[in-house]
Write an enzyme that holds these catalytic residues in place. Structure first.
Site, PDB file in Angstrom:
ATOM      1  N   ASP A 318      51.918  13.885  21.911  1.00  0.00           N
ATOM      2  CA  ASP A 318      51.524  15.272  22.460  1.00  0.00           C
ATOM      3  C   ASP A 318      51.282  16.541  21.022  1.00  0.00           C
ATOM      4  O   ASP A 318      51.712  16.227  19.734  1.00  0.00           O
ATOM      5  CB  ASP A 318      52.681  15.681  23.169  1.00  0.00           C
ATOM      6  CG  ASP A 318      51.959  17.554  23.773  1.00  0.00           C
ATOM      7  OD1 ASP A 318      51.116  17.611  24.696  1.00  0.00           O
ATOM      8  OD2 ASP A 318      52.569  18.232  23.024  1.00  0.00           O
ATOM      9  N   GLU A 371      46.127  14.045  21.746  1.00  0.00           N
ATOM     10  CA  GLU A 371      45.919  15.131  22.449  1.00  0.00           C
ATOM     11  C   GLU A 371      45.029  15.712  20.920  1.00  0.00           C
ATOM     12  O   GLU A 371      46.466  16.482  20.310  1.00  0.00           O
ATOM     13  CB  GLU A 371      46.777  15.658  23.274  1.00  0.00           C
ATOM     14  CG  GLU A 371      46.721  16.838  23.932  1.00  0.00           C
ATOM     15  CD  GLU A 371      46.918  17.562  23.761  1.00  0.00           C
ATOM     16  OE1 GLU A 371      47.309  19.527  24.079  1.00  0.00           O
ATOM     17  OE2 GLU A 371      48.244  18.027  23.126  1.00  0.00           O
TER      18      GLU A 371
END
Length: 640
Positions: A318, A371
């Site tokens: 993330d 990401e």
């Protein structure tokens, strides 16, 4: 340094080699001796507690075993000058709750802290760690792991279903346990034709509304759904149904609740020393000090923990931009340049390379996905070739451009045609995953169906058109839960998806059926996934028909024996006698049509074969003549 592949080691002795590698930042199994572990010392059974707190004056362990009292016998002893502390407590046992009372050596102030390495924690609002030594599980996924180790995911199908466990389904408004999810989730994923499930973070976090992205217990399984064994059973069941498991993982920052990692020993410890680097104002969190050896051990060991103990097949990392850039989400004057005067976080870059290098070396077949929302180069290039070493990167640019395009009135789409074609200009620069994730259906962004233009019929048609175009576009796929049966409201983490609409309305049932058939097409047609990252696998027929807003392209298999032709009509107009160049002479058959009646379309399908004629068109020597239904994707296949 110990090196193991599964199940936690109950041997508590902390060897000199463990200590050395831990402080050097090279220990990748720190969870084997850090935290709380069953031990037998001098014939007495108990628990050995170990933690890292370099600026502590003293640390006392309190819990159920001593009635939460500070006692001399439960004070930890320093075992290194660099901040390792440890104590053996004879009467502590599995299931006991506990905390650390950490006193800072400079201020004499003390804080009550949860164990950073605890394997289980109390459900919010309570914050104690729980001694968890009974974690052994007999796995039955050997065949899956053997297959995983041999799989090259670049030339295999990958169709990911992203979900948030707490809101996928509930029971009388309460969270489903891992075992309850085990009864329905694997079967649903398999029936729908997805190859992988991606869980939003499963580590402990105090705030439901953070969705798990502001963690406190990095090693603690999310207690909302049960215990460690329950999660292992769920992963095992998924593997036995040929479904891979990807986990969202958050190594860049952590929650600033006082019981967690923030100022763990009364001063910056897991976070950077400099407030400008440590404090993440945008998210209300603290950033990890990725240049500190013991912090790197904590994080890389954490990745290894989830992979080894829970057989996780991949990590979706993330907020990679927050790790790469010193000025991420910061105005000028709010960040300090690196030693070369740039905005790159050199420690973050080195950490990501080390993480990916370790996983490539030790975890055969496990993938990492970034990401990352900037244009940082070579994210999915191997470390040895100068890249960051990720296997895949989410294609945020494709997602933003195409969702903007599909929301436009078709009258104006011809003026923005580049939005739907531009992705192929840069597609081969990274190993992209096309993602329509949870971030796109919250915070006023609308549900996926409500992003579509027009009245209800056109919205449904637009969704089918868009998803069919996505399946044809090179790159692996990801979609967020609820989109497959057309949830009209935005995703809400505090309630389950609106499953009732599938039974109440035919249009929702038809769209669910559409997704299943589309996924079947993807899985069965080699051309749709075998050459995602090879120029051979994609060729435009016509990328420039902006006036009619029609795209056409070819997807091919490695051996060129399978070819699919996609025709995407982004207008509510039926085109008759449409001439289309094709690469081969012969007959073509319609193998998929998003306008099919069974999906809720107008039913303008081609039931008979289409024969090519020797007439030049779109740079090819052969052409076919077809009817293109409104707001639809056609998929044709050469059959002879």
């Amino acid at each position: 340094m110990k090196n193991k592949n599964s199940e936690q080691n109950t041997h508590s002795t902390i060897g000199e080699q463990d200590i050395h590698y831990f402080h050097e930042g090279k220990h990748i199994y720190a969870y084997e001796f850090m935290g709380a572990h069953k031990a037998c010392e001098e014939g007495i059974e108990g628990i050995r507690f170990t933690t890292w707190a370099p600026n502590a004056k003293s640390i006392c362990v309190i819990g159920d075993f001593n009635y939460w009292q500070v006692e001399d016998k439960n004070y930890m002893e320093p075992i290194t000058d660099a901040g390792l502390w440890s104590v053996f407590i004879p009467n502590a046992k599995n299931g006991d709750k506990y905390k650390f009372v950490v006193t800072n050596k400079d201020t004499n102030n003390y804080v009550y802290k949860s164990d950073p390495y605890a394997f289980f924690s109390e459900l919010r609002p309570n914050t104690a760690s729980i001694i968890t030594t009974e974690t052994q599980y007999t796995w039955s996924d050997d065949k899956w792991l053997e297959k995983r180790a041999k799989t090259n995911y670049y030339d295999n199908p990958m169709n990911v279903y992203e979900l948030h466990l707490a809101s996928w389904k509930t029971k009388n408004g309460k969270f489903l346990t891992y075992d309850e999810l085990n009864e329905t989730l694997p079967q649903y994923i398999k029936e729908m034709g997805y190859t992988h499930v991606e869980f939003m973070p499963l580590h402990e976090h105090p705030l439901d509304a953070s969705w798990g992205y502001q963690p406190t217990g990095f090693y603690s399984v999310n207690s909302r759904h049960g215990d460690i064994i329950g999660l292992k059973r769920l992963v095992d069941k998924l593997h036995n149904n040929d479904i891979g498991v990807i986990l969202d993982w958050v190594p860049g920052h952590f929650c600033k609740d006082q019981h967690g990692l923030i100022y763990f020993d009364g001063s910056p410890c897991y976070e950077y020393q400099e407030p400008t680097k440590a404090i993440n104002k945008g998210w209300g969190t603290h950033n990890f000090d990725l240049g500190r050896n013991e912090v790197k051990c904590f994080l890389i060991s954490n990745a290894m923990y989830w992979i080894n103990e829970f057989h996780i097949d991949g990590l979706r990392v993330d907020a990679v931009s927050n790790i790469l850039y010193l000025n991420y989400d910061r105005e000028d004057g709010q960040w300090i340049p690196n030693i070369y005067g740039g905005h790159e976080n050199l420690e973050g870059i080195a950490f990501l390379k080390e993480l990916n290098g370790v996983l490539k070396h030790t975890c055969k077949g496990v993938i990492t996905i970034a990401e990352e929302s900037s244009s940082w180069p070579d994210i999915s290039t191997p470390v040895e070739k100068g890249g960051l070493g990720f296997d895949f990167k989410w294609n945020m640019g494709w997602m933003n451009d195409t969702l903007r395009y599909i929301s436009l009135d078709p009258v104006y789409r011809k003026y923005h045609h580049n939005l739907i074609t531009f992705s192929m200009v840069y597609h081969y620069s990274e190993k992209f995953i096309l993602s329509i994730s949870h971030d796109e259906v919250v915070h006023g962004k609308k549900s996926l169906i409500n992003k579509m233009w027009g009245d209800l019929w056109n919205k449904y048609a637009g969704l089918r058109l868009y998803m069919s175009y996505m399946i044809g576009h090179p790159g692996k796929k990801l979609i967020f839960m609820g989109s497959e049966f057309v949830q009209f409201v935005e995703w809400r983490e505090y309630e389950q998806l609106q499953w009732q609409v599938v039974d109440q309305y035919e249009s929702h049932k038809q769209t669910l059926h559409f997704f299943k058939k589309l996924n079947d097409l993807y899985h069965n047609e080699t051309a749709l996934w075998q050459c995602d990252y090879d120029h051979h696998g994609f060729r435009w027929i016509d990328a420039d028909n902006s006036q009619q807003s029609i795209l056409s392209f070819i997807r091919s298999s490695k051996d060129n024996k399978q070819k699919l032709i996609f025709i995407c009509n982004f207008t509510p107009v039926t085109y008759y006698d449409y001439h289309l160049g094709v690469p081969d002479a012969g007959s073509y058959k319609e193998v998929f049509n998003s306008d099919n009646l069974e999906f809720g379309g107008s039913g303008q399908v081609m039931a008979t074969e289409i024969f090519s004629s020797p007439q030049s068109s779109h740079g090819f020597e052969q052409r076919i003549t077809i009817k293109i239904p409104p707001m639809a994707t056609l998929v044709l296949k050469l059959i002879k």
